[in-house]
Design an enzyme around this catalytic site. Structure first.
Site, PDB file in Angstrom:
ATOM      1  N   LYS A  59     -14.491  -7.059  -3.815  1.00 54.68           N
ATOM      2  CA  LYS A  59     -14.768  -7.300  -2.402  1.00 54.68           C
ATOM      3  C   LYS A  59     -16.279  -7.442  -2.260  1.00 54.68           C
ATOM      4  O   LYS A  59     -17.003  -6.462  -2.452  1.00 54.68           O
ATOM      5  CB  LYS A  59     -14.262  -6.141  -1.549  1.00 54.68           C
ATOM      6  CG  LYS A  59     -12.759  -5.887  -1.623  1.00 54.68           C
ATOM      7  CD  LYS A  59     -12.402  -4.647  -0.827  1.00 54.68           C
ATOM      8  CE  LYS A  59     -10.899  -4.437  -0.728  1.00 54.68           C
ATOM      9  NZ  LYS A  59     -10.314  -4.060  -2.028  1.00 54.68           N
TER      10      LYS A  59
ATOM     11  N   LYS B 217       0.861  -1.177   0.000  1.00 58.07           N
ATOM     12  CA  LYS B 217       0.000   0.000   0.000  1.00 58.07           C
ATOM     13  C   LYS B 217       0.900   1.231   0.000  1.00 58.07           C
ATOM     14  O   LYS B 217       1.750   1.396   0.875  1.00 58.07           O
ATOM     15  CB  LYS B 217      -0.923  -0.010   1.218  1.00 58.07           C
ATOM     16  CG  LYS B 217      -2.103  -0.959   1.062  1.00 58.07           C
ATOM     17  CD  LYS B 217      -3.088  -0.809   2.195  1.00 58.07           C
ATOM     18  CE  LYS B 217      -4.369  -1.584   1.944  1.00 58.07           C
ATOM     19  NZ  LYS B 217      -5.204  -0.999   0.886  1.00 58.07           N
TER      20      LYS B 217
ATOM     21  N   ASP C  94     -10.697  -0.749  -8.095  1.00 55.70           N
ATOM     22  CA  ASP C  94     -11.278  -1.234  -6.845  1.00 55.70           C
ATOM     23  C   ASP C  94     -12.346  -0.252  -6.390  1.00 55.70           C
ATOM     24  O   ASP C  94     -13.536  -0.436  -6.618  1.00 55.70           O
ATOM     25  CB  ASP C  94     -10.185  -1.409  -5.792  1.00 55.70           C
ATOM     26  CG  ASP C  94     -10.737  -1.857  -4.440  1.00 55.70           C
ATOM     27  OD1 ASP C  94     -11.960  -2.041  -4.313  1.00 55.70           O
ATOM     28  OD2 ASP C  94      -9.954  -2.013  -3.492  1.00 55.70           O
TER      29      ASP C  94
ATOM     30  N   GLU D 253      -3.227  -0.659  -8.210  1.00 58.86           N
ATOM     31  CA  GLU D 253      -4.660  -0.564  -7.914  1.00 58.86           C
ATOM     32  C   GLU D 253      -5.046   0.892  -7.659  1.00 58.86           C
ATOM     33  O   GLU D 253      -4.394   1.582  -6.869  1.00 58.86           O
ATOM     34  CB  GLU D 253      -4.920  -1.422  -6.670  1.00 58.86           C
ATOM     35  CG  GLU D 253      -6.337  -1.572  -6.225  1.00 58.86           C
ATOM     36  CD  GLU D 253      -6.426  -2.526  -5.039  1.00 58.86           C
ATOM     37  OE1 GLU D 253      -7.398  -2.397  -4.272  1.00 58.86           O
ATOM     38  OE2 GLU D 253      -5.530  -3.378  -4.873  1.00 58.86           O
TER      39      GLU D 253
END
Length: 348
Positions: free
Chosen positions: A265, A157, A238, A213
């Site tokens: 997700k 991240k 995402d 992402e």
């Protein structure tokens, strides 16, 4: 007659989980307990504050209404899709939909939500290691720990510290491990300004990155489409998918932006049914996908992992984002263990 009970829980992170949107120290979830008088099923609703399209101060009240309506109508058939057919409005409440889908599957099928090699404990699912944002030294140490644990795909991240330091971190990783040894994925969580994004992607592309992402904030379709055309790095969506719940709008978005991958997700992207739609639509357009958790407890993670094995089959090769079961001090045992770089389901 179906009945329900809602249980609130607060989970505590072992260490603060940093993203470009802020730092998580606790995680609030709601568990739906469904009963038909003889059996009980449990599902998890875990909206993320400031991210989920259905999060809000009146979440518990809305969840009560949804569960009451579901129990009032009853259901027929053992498919989780029947939840959407009964309450179409749930398309706009993905975390609640996922909770009901899971609770219903658990009630009717027990612990084996999908009959797969993973669910039977016969095969593990490859997963990526996750390195949270932190200082340069913290991120380097966490990366080394993931590699020592046996992960061959690691997700970093980025976007919280100085970009030059993050670039140096990626460079140091590549100096030690070639792309044959370690697959690197990056997640910017929308941290790059559009005006700087392409330049940063070009710098990162020197280091054999698998994908990045959400490089810029969601909702900028024209800018994101331009980046997908011009970027030397494959781009995955995402946050961009959140709130896009109509099947035709999903098709339109992917056709406009044309990403290389989408990352799904269930708690954020339409429950199991919504994710099936995303995967099918993406496949039609030659777009790849994988599934990740959204910081659920092991109840949600167990359902997501079994769902992934059901969607992609027993021979999953692409690492999924399912390594979050060890984040909390007070998680719920669901028989999930990580061995090397694979998630396994074992008897409790």
């Amino acid at each position: 007659m179906m009945t329900y009970r809602i249980e609130e829980r607060v989970l505590h992170f072992k260490q603060p989980a940093g993203t470009s949107r802020g730092v998580y120290t606790i995680r609030k979830i709601w568990l739906i307990h469904l009963s038909d008088g003889q059996r009980e099923g449990v599902g998890e609703c875990a909206p993320l504050p400031d991210l989920s399209c259905d999060a809000g101060p009146d979440y518990r009240e809305a969840l009560e209404k949804v569960c009451a309506e579901f129990c009032r109508q009853g259901h027929n058939g053992d498919s989780p899709q029947c939840v959407l057919s009964m309450i179409p409005e749930l398309r706009d409440y993905p975390s609640m939909l996922f909770g009901l889908e899971t609770a219903l599957l658990n009630l009717e099928r027990g612990d084996r939500l999908f009959d797969t090699a993973f669910s039977r404990g016969e095969a593990g699912i490859p997963i990526n290691g996750l390195v949270w944002m932190g200082s340069y030294e913290e991120m380097l140490q966490r990366m080394e720990q993931k590699l020592e644990q046996g992960f061959r795909c690691v997700k970093l991240k980025i976007g919280a510290i100085d970009f030059d330091k993050e670039l140096d971190l990626v460079k140091r990783i590549r100096e030690r491990f070639s792309f044959h040894e370690v697959e690197l994925r990056l997640d910017a969580n929308g941290a790059f300004p559009f005006e700087e994004a392409l330049y940063k992607l070009e710098l990162l592309s020197q280091y054999a990155i698998h994908s990045i992402e959400q490089p810029i904030k969601a909702g900028q379709w024209a800018y994101m489409a331009e980046l997908c055309r011009e970027s030397p790095l494959p781009i995955a969506l995402d946050e961009e998918l959140i709130g896009v719940n109509d099947p035709e709008m999903k098709r339109h978005m992917l056709n406009v932006i044309k990403p290389r991958y989408i990352i799904l997700k269930p708690s954020l992207h339409g429950g199991m049914q919504g994710c099936r739609e995303w995967i099918s639509t993406a496949k039609e357009q030659g777009i790849g996908s994988w599934i990740t958790s959204a910081l659920e407890s092991n109840i949600g993670l167990n359902a997501i992992a079994q769902f992934a094995s059901g969607v992609y089959g027993d021979a999953i090769r692409m690492p999924q984002g399912l390594g979050t079961g060890q984040l909390f001090t007070d998680n719920i045992d669901m028989g999930l263990v990580i061995r090397g770089d694979r998630l396994w389901k074992v008897e409790r």
